[in-house]
Design an enzyme around this catalytic site. Structure first.
Site, mmCIF file in Angstrom:
data_model
loop_
_atom_site.group_PDB
_atom_site.id
_atom_site.type_symbol
_atom_site.label_atom_id
_atom_site.label_comp_id
_atom_site.label_asym_id
_atom_site.label_seq_id
_atom_site.Cartn_x
_atom_site.Cartn_y
_atom_site.Cartn_z
ATOM 1 C CG ASP A 180 -1.709 -6.840 -2.490
ATOM 2 O OD1 ASP A 180 -2.682 -5.708 -2.404
ATOM 3 O OD2 ASP A 180 -1.532 -7.684 -1.368
ATOM 4 C CB SER A 181 2.558 -8.161 1.077
ATOM 5 O OG SER A 181 1.298 -7.955 1.991
ATOM 6 C CB SER A 182 -2.029 -10.847 -0.820
ATOM 7 O OG SER A 182 -2.636 -10.463 0.204
ATOM 8 C CB CYS A 242 -3.536 -17.840 22.648
ATOM 9 S SG CYS A 242 -4.504 -18.998 23.447
ATOM 10 C CB THR A 244 -0.807 -21.184 21.527
ATOM 11 O OG1 THR A 244 -2.350 -20.783 21.951
ATOM 12 C CG2 THR A 244 0.109 -19.973 21.384
ATOM 13 C CG ASP A 290 -2.670 -7.425 3.467
ATOM 14 O OD1 ASP A 290 -2.860 -6.643 4.498
ATOM 15 O OD2 ASP A 290 -3.161 -7.364 2.624
ATOM 16 C CB THR A 316 -0.834 -0.091 1.205
ATOM 17 O OG1 THR A 316 -1.708 -1.055 1.048
ATOM 18 C CG2 THR A 316 -1.547 1.286 1.161
#
Ligand code: ASP
Length: 343
Positions: free
Chosen positions: A58-60, A279, A277, A91, A14
């Site tokens: 784009d980093s995707s 989390c 994890t 991203d 971006t």
């Protein structure tokens, strides 16, 4: 010009995007146009050069081959610069930062990844500050001329993080990153305050760029109700060598025998399983609860406090070095670039 030198490597994201007036879609612009937007770069007392991906991405769309490409670019210019700034979409920045930290063995100079949530041309952009401070950090050294941050780091919204500890935590906020299990390396206010104790020490190891990653790795997020057919389908993927399994809490999963049998079948086929994890922070303690005891029996590797990003890229790296089974397990348990904390 004397003074420090920094190489900017522009991969896209971006930070350098423009909105197509007709379609409204954001697309990357080239590096020269990006630099025009930040004339301050010329008066920082830093010798700046830049190189760019031929087609900014784009980093995707950035993946293992691009990580190798960035590592090779750094390797090719390593001797000539004091530091490196990698402009990258936010991203997947945490994946790229993690991968680079493993690929750049013995790194003794700063490699600072940054990007932005709004393009550099937009009025409320966060790109300008991110870029200018990233350059300042990449050029910073102590009174003996040694770089202050000899590691791969991410700079975003006034904070510097260890790259392989970062996760992207917000899709809109300027403060888009966190490193849940490691302190920030620096905070930028009126001064940039470095936390020397959190930054990797200078290491006298020779610098080496690794050139291989093995993509035979997958990520499986456990969820309540997960079915063994689903596990078998994923674990039966051709050329799968290792699986990063994201588990509940401190490393727990269902005790359902069908679920455990699916893992057992995969282990019998030689697939390594790394337990991290799902989390936001904390670590895996396999065997603390009955719901993780079976993982120990199955030879699942406890991933300590690794992020998913670091676990995945480290697996690709170790497999790329030819490590399998015991050697992979051993490699995953021991820190290579400050990516995990030993218990
Ligand atoms: N989609 C963009 C990218 O990652 C978002 C950003 O740069 O922040 O390339």
């Amino acid at each position: 010009m004397t003074g420090p030198s920094v190489l900017i490597i522009y991969t896209g994201g971006t930070i350098g995007m423009l909105r197509d007036p007709r379609s409204g879609v954001m697309r990357p612009m080239d590096l020269e146009r990006l630099e025009e937007q930040v004339p301050e770069l010329q008066s920082m007392g830093v010798r700046l050069d830049s190189v760019s991906f031929e087609t900014p991405l784009d980093s995707s769309d950035i993946g293992p081959n691009d990580w190798l490409r960035i590592a090779t670019m750094i390797g090719a210019h390593y001797a000539r610069y004091d530091g490196f700034v990698v402009l990258h979409g936010s991203d997947t920045m945490a994946y790229t930062a993690s991968a680079l930290s493993f690929l750049l063995e013995g790194l003794g100079k700063p490699v600072v990844l940054t990007g932005s949530q709004l393009p550099i041309g937009s009025i409320r952009t966060d790109a300008r500050e991110n870029l200018i401070t990233a350059v300042e950090i990449a050029a910073a050294h102590d009174d003996q001329g040694r770089p202050l941050v000899p590691e791969v780091a991410v700079y975003f919204e006034y904070r510097l993080y260890r790259g392989n500890r970062t996760v992207k935590v917000h899709a809109e906020r300027f403060q888009a990153f966190r490193s849940p299990n490691w302190p920030e390396l620096a905070e930028a206010g009126v001064h940039i305050r470095y936390d020397r104790a959190a930054i990797l020490p200078h290491r006298d190891r020779p610098f080496k760029v690794h050139e291989k990653l093995d993509t035979g790795v997958g990520v499986l997020r456990l969820f309540p109700g997960i079915r063994s057919e689903w596990m078998d389908a994923m674990l039966g993927t051709e050329r799968l060598e290792a699986l990063v399994m994201t588990s509940f809490g401190s490393g727990n999963g269902p005790t359902d025998p069908q679920f455990l049998d699916a893992l057992r079948r995969a282990r019998a086929r030689g697939i390594s399983i790394i337990n991290v994890t799902q989390c936001d922070g904390g670590r895996v303690e396999q065997g603390r609860y009955a719901t993780s005891a079976a993982f120990n029996d199955l030879g699942v590797v406890p991933g300590a406090d690794l992020t998913v990003e670091a676990a995945l890229t480290k697996c690709m790296f170790l497999l790329g070095q030819g490590h399998r089974d015991e050697a992979l397990s051993e490699g995953m348990r021991n820190p290579v670039a400050g990516e995990l904390t030993l218990a």
